[in-house]
Enzyme design. Structure first.
Site, PDB file in Angstrom:
ATOM      1  N   SER A 106     -27.454  10.146   5.594  1.00 55.18           N
ATOM      2  CA  SER A 106     -26.752  10.562   4.980  1.00 55.18           C
ATOM      3  C   SER A 106     -25.092  10.501   6.221  1.00 55.18           C
ATOM      4  CB  SER A 106     -26.863  12.154   4.769  1.00 55.18           C
ATOM      5  OG  SER A 106     -28.233  12.260   3.839  1.00 55.18           O
TER       6      SER A 106
ATOM      7  N   ASN B 266     -20.622  12.274   0.949  1.00 52.82           N
ATOM      8  CA  ASN B 266     -20.303  13.548   1.984  1.00 52.82           C
ATOM      9  C   ASN B 266     -19.072  13.998   2.477  1.00 52.82           C
ATOM     10  OD1 ASN B 266     -23.376  14.765   1.865  1.00 52.82           O
ATOM     11  ND2 ASN B 266     -23.936  13.339   3.412  1.00 52.82           N
TER      12      ASN B 266
HETATM   13  N1  LIG Z   1     -31.966  15.662   0.908  1.00 52.08           N
HETATM   14  C1  LIG Z   1     -31.583  15.517   0.882  1.00 52.08           C
HETATM   15  O1  LIG Z   1     -31.020  16.006   0.127  1.00 52.08           O
HETATM   16  C2  LIG Z   1     -30.795  14.259   1.354  1.00 52.08           C
HETATM   17  C3  LIG Z   1     -29.845  13.552   0.291  1.00 52.08           C
HETATM   18  C4  LIG Z   1     -29.407  11.982   0.888  1.00 52.08           C
HETATM   19  C5  LIG Z   1     -30.365  11.762   1.906  1.00 52.08           C
HETATM   20  N2  LIG Z   1     -30.913  11.880   2.851  1.00 52.08           N
HETATM   21  C6  LIG Z   1     -30.756  11.532   3.746  1.00 52.08           C
HETATM   22  O2  LIG Z   1     -32.708  10.954   3.992  1.00 52.08           O
HETATM   23  C7  LIG Z   1     -33.482  10.721   5.103  1.00 52.08           C
HETATM   24  C8  LIG Z   1     -34.930  11.753   5.022  1.00 52.08           C
HETATM   25  O3  LIG Z   1     -34.382  12.780   4.333  1.00 52.08           O
HETATM   26  P1  LIG Z   1     -35.427  14.263   4.444  1.00 52.08           P
HETATM   27  O4  LIG Z   1     -34.736  15.150   2.959  1.00 52.08           O
HETATM   28  O5  LIG Z   1     -36.611  13.528   3.032  1.00 52.08           O
HETATM   29  O6  LIG Z   1     -36.441  14.977   5.045  1.00 52.08           O
HETATM   30  P2  LIG Z   1     -37.552  15.010   5.415  1.00 52.08           P
HETATM   31  O7  LIG Z   1     -36.875  15.988   6.798  1.00 52.08           O
HETATM   32  O8  LIG Z   1     -38.115  16.004   3.842  1.00 52.08           O
HETATM   33  O9  LIG Z   1     -38.494  14.336   5.372  1.00 52.08           O
HETATM   34  C9  LIG Z   1     -38.322  13.139   6.767  1.00 52.08           C
HETATM   35  C10 LIG Z   1     -39.787  12.674   6.807  1.00 52.08           C
HETATM   36  O10 LIG Z   1     -39.520  11.361   7.465  1.00 52.08           O
HETATM   37  C11 LIG Z   1     -40.844  11.433   8.624  1.00 52.08           C
HETATM   38  N3  LIG Z   1     -40.754  11.458  10.203  1.00 52.08           N
HETATM   39  C12 LIG Z   1     -40.073  11.006  11.152  1.00 52.08           C
HETATM   40  N4  LIG Z   1     -40.091   9.914  11.808  1.00 52.08           N
HETATM   41  C13 LIG Z   1     -40.960   9.033  11.327  1.00 52.08           C
HETATM   42  C14 LIG Z   1     -41.471   8.064  11.915  1.00 52.08           C
HETATM   43  N5  LIG Z   1     -41.140   7.543  13.407  1.00 52.08           N
HETATM   44  N6  LIG Z   1     -41.671   7.009  10.884  1.00 52.08           N
HETATM   45  C15 LIG Z   1     -42.404   7.657   9.942  1.00 52.08           C
HETATM   46  N7  LIG Z   1     -41.735   8.877   9.342  1.00 52.08           N
HETATM   47  C16 LIG Z   1     -41.560   9.649  10.574  1.00 52.08           C
HETATM   48  C17 LIG Z   1     -40.839  13.019   8.846  1.00 52.08           C
HETATM   49  O11 LIG Z   1     -42.799  13.429   8.729  1.00 52.08           O
HETATM   50  C18 LIG Z   1     -40.935  13.419   7.123  1.00 52.08           C
HETATM   51  O12 LIG Z   1     -41.774  14.016   6.389  1.00 52.08           O
HETATM   52  C19 LIG Z   1     -32.594  11.885   6.429  1.00 52.08           C
HETATM   53  O13 LIG Z   1     -32.380  10.591   7.189  1.00 52.08           O
HETATM   54  C20 LIG Z   1     -31.428  12.139   5.473  1.00 52.08           C
HETATM   55  O14 LIG Z   1     -30.085  12.474   5.432  1.00 52.08           O
HETATM   56  C21 LIG Z   1     -31.245  13.327   2.141  1.00 52.08           C
END
Ligand SMILES: NC(=O)c1ccc[n+]([C@@H]2O[C@H](COP(=O)([O-])OP(=O)(O)OC[C@H]3O[C@@H](n4cnc5c(N)ncnc54)[C@H](O)[C@@H]3O)[C@@H](O)[C@H]2O)c1
Length: 282
Positions: free
Chosen positions: A117, A188
């Site tokens: 993000s 964002n």
């Molecule tokens: N939540 C939102 O609304 C949203 C929207 C757009 C983009 N994003 C982006 O998407 C990405 C994920 O966000 P999210 O909300 O799904 O987070 P989340 O915390 O739900 O999921 C992240 C996952 O990554 C895993 N992880 C951490 N280190 C890892 C590794 N080395 N190898 C494999 N997996 C690993 C964690 O165990 C976790 O399950 C972020 O970069 C976030 O900025 C989020």
């Protein structure tokens, strides 16, 4: 069959894996622990089940989609992918390490995309020896529902890579919009100051959260008010993005509202903790 690996099986990764598998991609979903992968598979199954109940999906299609998703805890599962979409925790050190590993493991011609993000695509790409094949593929939450994919070109991203990602996003049924790498990209950079200002209204006693949201919903035709949206995104995530905007653009107009900091410190992170600007009982 096309092969994708999705790294990170949280909120976004599970949605991204679902969308690819529904469009017949052979999908590897990776996370650090088996229980997180089980949780993601259950979430995908529940989503598909809802579509079956609505008559939008046949039960055998649900089973075929689930069969196309294999889960793994080892990054080696990306070894045969033509595209990797990274959706791991929003932490530069975590993402940099993942991209160094992927650069070693994924086929030389594979495109490595990040769903970040707020972290610079150019900085992520610099961790690899294939910066021209690194790009931002920013899906919106919830991924199966939302139309937009913000496609972010890093400084070195090639035209060919951008073209491939545009084609793939369209084939997934999404509408891609291309932007250049800059803090917060477009989504964002525009959204977070609005959310921050809505929080300032509550903080300054201008109006209660439901009144702020009602003004924006009824007056501006937003489907969700900014505070309800902040609860959905996660207040910790909003805070982290505002900090990146303030630091990297060097402008205090992005300064996070003190009330936002206070709520994050108290663990009121929104829907995921059951309490943010609203209380969630489910
Ligand atoms: N939540 C939102 O609304 C949203 C929207 C757009 C983009 N994003 C982006 O998407 C990405 C994920 O966000 P999210 O909300 O799904 O987070 P989340 O915390 O739900 O999921 C992240 C996952 O990554 C895993 N992880 C951490 N280190 C890892 C590794 N080395 N190898 C494999 N997996 C690993 C964690 O165990 C976790 O399950 C972020 O970069 C976030 O900025 C989020």
């Amino acid at each position: 069959m096309s092969r994708v690996a999705v790294v990170g099986a949280g909120t976004m990764g599970s949605g991204i894996a679902q969308v690819f598998a529904q469009r017949a991609w052979d999908t590897a979903l990776l996370d650090v622990a088996p229980e997180l992968l089980d949780k993601a598979r259950a979430a995908i199954r529940a989503n598909l089940e809802r579509q079956v109940q609505k008559g939008a999906l046949r039960p055998e299609e649900r089973d075929a989609v689930l069969a196309r998703i294999r889960t793994d805890t080892k990054p080696d599962a990306a070894a045969d992918a033509e595209l990797v979409v990274e959706a791991a925790t929003e932490n530069p050190a975590v993402k940099f390490k993942i991209f160094r590993d992927l650069d070693r493991i994924a086929p030389a011609g594979a495109v490595l995309a990040s769903n970040t993000s707020s972290i610079s695509i150019t900085a992520i790409a610099a961790q690899t020896r294939r910066a021209e094949r690194v790009i931002g593929m920013h899906f919106m939450n919830p991924v199966p529902v939302m139309q937009l994919v913000e496609v972010i070109r890093g400084l070195e991203t090639s035209d060919e890579t951008a073209g491939r990602i545009l084609d793939i996003a369209r084939a997934l049924g999404k509408t891609p919009v291309v932007v250049n790498d800059s803090p917060g990209f477009v989504s964002n950079r525009v959204l977070m100051p609005m959310i921050n200002e809505a929080i300032c209204c509550v903080q300054d006693g201008v109006a209660a959260p439901d009144a702020v949201d009602a003004v924006m919903k009824l007056g501006m035709n937003h489907p969700l008010g900014p505070l309800a949206l902040a609860d959905l995104v996660g207040l910790d995530v909003c805070l982290a993005i505002l900090e990146v905007l303030q630091r990297d653009l060097g402008d205090d107009k992005y300064r996070p509202a003190p009330l936002l900091r206070k709520m994050v410190a108290a663990g009121r992170l929104g829907r995921k903790t059951g309490r943010g600007f609203y209380v969630y009982r489910d």
